[in-house]
Structures are given as C-alpha cells and as structure tokens.
Design a protein around this motif. Structure first.
Motif, mmCIF file in Angstrom:
data_model
loop_
_atom_site.group_PDB
_atom_site.id
_atom_site.type_symbol
_atom_site.label_atom_id
_atom_site.label_comp_id
_atom_site.label_asym_id
_atom_site.label_seq_id
_atom_site.Cartn_x
_atom_site.Cartn_y
_atom_site.Cartn_z
ATOM 1 N N VAL A 137 0.844 -1.197 0.000
ATOM 2 C CA VAL A 137 0.000 0.000 0.000
ATOM 3 C C VAL A 137 0.876 1.242 0.000
ATOM 4 O O VAL A 137 2.059 1.195 0.324
ATOM 5 N N HIS A 138 0.282 2.350 -0.375
ATOM 6 C CA HIS A 138 1.037 3.594 -0.488
ATOM 7 C C HIS A 138 0.937 4.403 0.797
ATOM 8 O O HIS A 138 0.614 5.582 0.793
ATOM 9 N N ARG A 139 1.203 3.735 1.904
ATOM 10 C CA ARG A 139 1.229 4.381 3.205
ATOM 11 C C ARG A 139 2.383 3.760 3.988
ATOM 12 O O ARG A 139 2.579 2.546 3.951
ATOM 13 N N PRO A 140 3.168 4.564 4.709
ATOM 14 C CA PRO A 140 4.277 3.988 5.485
ATOM 15 C C PRO A 140 3.775 3.225 6.705
ATOM 16 O O PRO A 140 2.669 3.458 7.202
ATOM 17 N N GLY A 141 4.626 2.315 7.188
ATOM 18 C CA GLY A 141 4.273 1.528 8.368
ATOM 19 C C GLY A 141 5.478 1.301 9.252
ATOM 20 O O GLY A 141 6.613 1.206 8.777
ATOM 21 N N THR A 142 5.222 1.227 10.562
ATOM 22 C CA THR A 142 6.269 0.868 11.515
ATOM 23 C C THR A 142 5.759 -0.271 12.390
ATOM 24 O O THR A 142 4.556 -0.402 12.627
ATOM 25 N N LEU A 143 6.688 -1.077 12.878
ATOM 26 C CA LEU A 143 6.356 -2.225 13.715
ATOM 27 C C LEU A 143 6.999 -2.055 15.085
ATOM 28 O O LEU A 143 8.147 -1.614 15.191
ATOM 29 N N VAL A 144 6.262 -2.424 16.128
ATOM 30 C CA VAL A 144 6.853 -2.604 17.448
ATOM 31 C C VAL A 144 6.894 -4.112 17.659
ATOM 32 O O VAL A 144 5.918 -4.739 18.056
ATOM 33 N N GLY A 145 8.024 -4.696 17.346
ATOM 34 C CA GLY A 145 8.174 -6.147 17.333
ATOM 35 C C GLY A 145 8.955 -6.541 16.102
ATOM 36 O O GLY A 145 8.790 -5.941 15.025
ATOM 37 N N LEU A 146 9.810 -7.536 16.228
ATOM 38 C CA LEU A 146 10.734 -7.930 15.159
ATOM 39 C C LEU A 146 10.216 -9.142 14.403
ATOM 40 O O LEU A 146 10.145 -10.238 14.958
ATOM 41 N N PRO A 147 9.868 -8.986 13.110
ATOM 42 C CA PRO A 147 9.452 -10.142 12.313
ATOM 43 C C PRO A 147 10.660 -10.834 11.697
ATOM 44 O O PRO A 147 11.797 -10.342 11.804
#
Length: 340
Positions: A137-147
């Motif tokens: 998708v054309h929206r940024p994302g951040t994760l709290v947790g390591l995949p």
C-alpha cells in the motif's frame, strides 16, 4: 460548531487569509498569523478533518493494529498502546485502534479509503500476514516487534536475544548455577511470538556456555494457572537458586507464591524479570527487571512514522531496524545464592 469563518471574523481577516495562515499554503505576515492563531485558541477551533484531507492529502490519523489475546497479559499490551497514542497526540495525530481479526484486509481497506496516513503494528509475529499488504500500500508503516523479514518497514523492538544472555550472565556472576526460566504460554510461540524463543534460546546457549543448569518452562499468563505453574516449577527444582521471568503474569503472581512457600527474596531465591518500571509500580513488584521499554518503543515507532509521512525522511531512504539494548533496573532481588 466554530468554523473558519468565525476565526476569520474574530481575527479581522478574510476566510481565505485565515485559511492560508493556518495551512501555510501562502505567505502571511507574522502579525496576521498571530491574530489568526489567537482567534483559534480563543474560539477553540478545530479544522475539519475531511476538509484538511482534501487540502493536504493527509488525515492526521494513524492506524494502530493491536489485539488483546486471551493468553497474553493485557496490562502489558496497554503500555505499548499508551506509548503510541501519547506520542501521536503530541505530534498532532489521532489514533484509530484496529483489532480486526483480518489484519491484511483491514490494512487494504484503510489504505484504499484514505482514512489514515500510516500504520503502526503491535503483536508482530515471525511470519506476520499483515506485512505483505503493508508493503504494497502507499502508506508507510512501523512495527513494534521484530518479524523474520524486515524488508520495507521500520522496526523497533527490545533486543530479546541480548536480554536472555544478560539475565543468565548476571545471575552466574553472582554465583548461581541452577536457574528456572519461565516464558509466555506455548500458544504465544505457536502464533509466531518470536520474542519468546529469542530470549529463551540465547539464555539456554549462554547457560550451556557457562555450565549453568537452566530449566525452561512455558507457563500460563493469568491466575490461577500461573500460580499453580510456579509452584510446580519450584517443586520440581528445589535446588534452583535463581528465577528468570519472561512472563508478566508470572511476575505479578510471584509475591503470593513466595509467601505461600515461606521464601524470601533474595535470601532464598534471586529473581529477575522482563517488564517496565510502570508495570512494576502498578503491581508493587519488588523484583529487579530488564526494562521492556514499551513507552520508548512506541515513541520511536511513531516519531519515525510521522517523519516519513511529513517528508523528513526521504521515501527512498533505507528502513530502520532498531533493537534497544537491555538494561537491568536493580530493585534488590538478586544476590549470591544461599550457602549450602
């Protein structure tokens, strides 16, 4: 409801001038801008989100994906949520909490409807099915947790591998040679909760290296199961002198278990957990712990996301993987083992 027209009238300017003073789309003199801002504060004006989205292509809303899972400790999850929402609010963003079971579908739906400017994901699994749609998708994302695969997203987490090593090293340095490690329930691992095995595997490797006898158990996350589990583990290993906890429910239940067994900390048993200072204060826990850094992780994740949304980080810039080094907050629950 207060409108931009009301603001303009109070400031003695036209609607368009008031609008430009707030949006910054055209240069407005500092004197006029100050009058408009004073009128905004006096009247309590809040820009219409729909109009703002049409004007700037931004909604000032972040989607926070979080789920309260029955076999995980809910108060711990709330700390991560608070870190995200507090920081978003400070930066001028609202937060939309998403708990949809169909995470991938929710990401596509929210992105397609342009309801949010970016995504923050909690409950991150090793093979997380939300990552493929998030990358598309054309929206940024951040994760709290390591995949397992960090490509295309910014990632923030506690360094659980270093945490496992540090727990064992510290207890070994005090003279402990037999320890019990209590982890989250096995269902967490089956869902892909890699933080559980990252800490446990490195703790076991370090124990083997140092000649420490480490007994590892999965346990329930709430009463009465966790209390019964702790009694069972201590019964099985009466000579263990150190208890390592990667399970917030176990930490909360431990004071009652110790009282029932007539044990004192650290005279009879040394204890170290993994949770935050806020958690320790909330449950009056006297145990030393590696800070889970929930608030700091939420803050870092949101700041990075907003920097990408607002263009302070170039779209082509590499994504960040930041693992926070573990720190022990010593509350006096660790000491040399009792003399035999």
């Amino acid at each position: 409801m207060v409108t931009i027209g009301d603001v303009a009238k109070a400031a003695g300017v036209s609607r368009s001038t008031a609008s430009y003073a707030l949006s910054g789309k055209r240069p407005i003199s500092p004197e006029v801008t100050d009058r408009v801002l004073a009128a905004v504060e006096q009247l309590g004006y809040t820009p219409n989100a729909g109009a703002r989205a049409l004007r700037t292509s931004q909604t000032q809303v972040l989607a926070l994906f979080a789920r309260f899972v029955e076999d995980e400790f809910a108060p711990a999850m709330l700390e991560y949520i608070k870190g995200v929402t507090d920081t978003a609010r400070e930066l001028g963003y609202d937060t939309l909490l998403v708990s949809d079971e169909d995470g991938p579908g929710a990401i596509r739906r929210l992105s397609g409807s342009q309801m949010v400017d970016g995504f923050v994901l909690l409950n991150v699994a090793e093979e997380d099915d939300r990552l493929e749609p998030l990358r598309s998708v054309h929206r940024p994302g951040t994760l709290v947790g390591l995949p397992g695969d960090t490509h295309g997203v910014d990632v923030f987490d506690l360094d659980f591998e270093a945490s496992g090593r540090l727990m064992v090293e510290h207890m070994h340095g005090l003279g402990h040679r037999e320890m019990i490690l209590v982890s989250q329930p096995e269902d967490v691992v089956r869902r892909g909760g890699a933080y559980v095995w990252r800490l446990a595997d490195t703790a076991k490797a370090k124990a083997d290296e140092l000649g420490v006898d480490l007994h590892h158990y999965f346990a329930a996350s709430s009463q009465p199961g966790i209390g019964e589990d702790l009694h069972r583990f201590l019964d099985a290993h009466p000579h263990a002198t150190a208890l390592l906890l990667n399970n917030e429910g176990a930490a909360a239940a431990l004071p009652a278990v110790l009282q029932e067994r007539g044990l004192s900390v650290p005279h009879d048993l040394s204890v170290i957990g993994r949770y935050s200072d806020v958690f320790a204060r909330t449950f009056s826990l006297p145990f030393s712990a590696i800070d889970s850094a929930a608030d700091r992780l939420g803050r870092h994740a949101v700041q990075q996301l907003v920097d990408r949304i607002e263009g302070r980080i170039d779209a082509a810039a590499p994504h960040t993987v930041e693992l926070i080094a573990p720190e022990i907050h010593d509350r006096g629950s660790m000491a040399a083992p009792p003399a035999v």
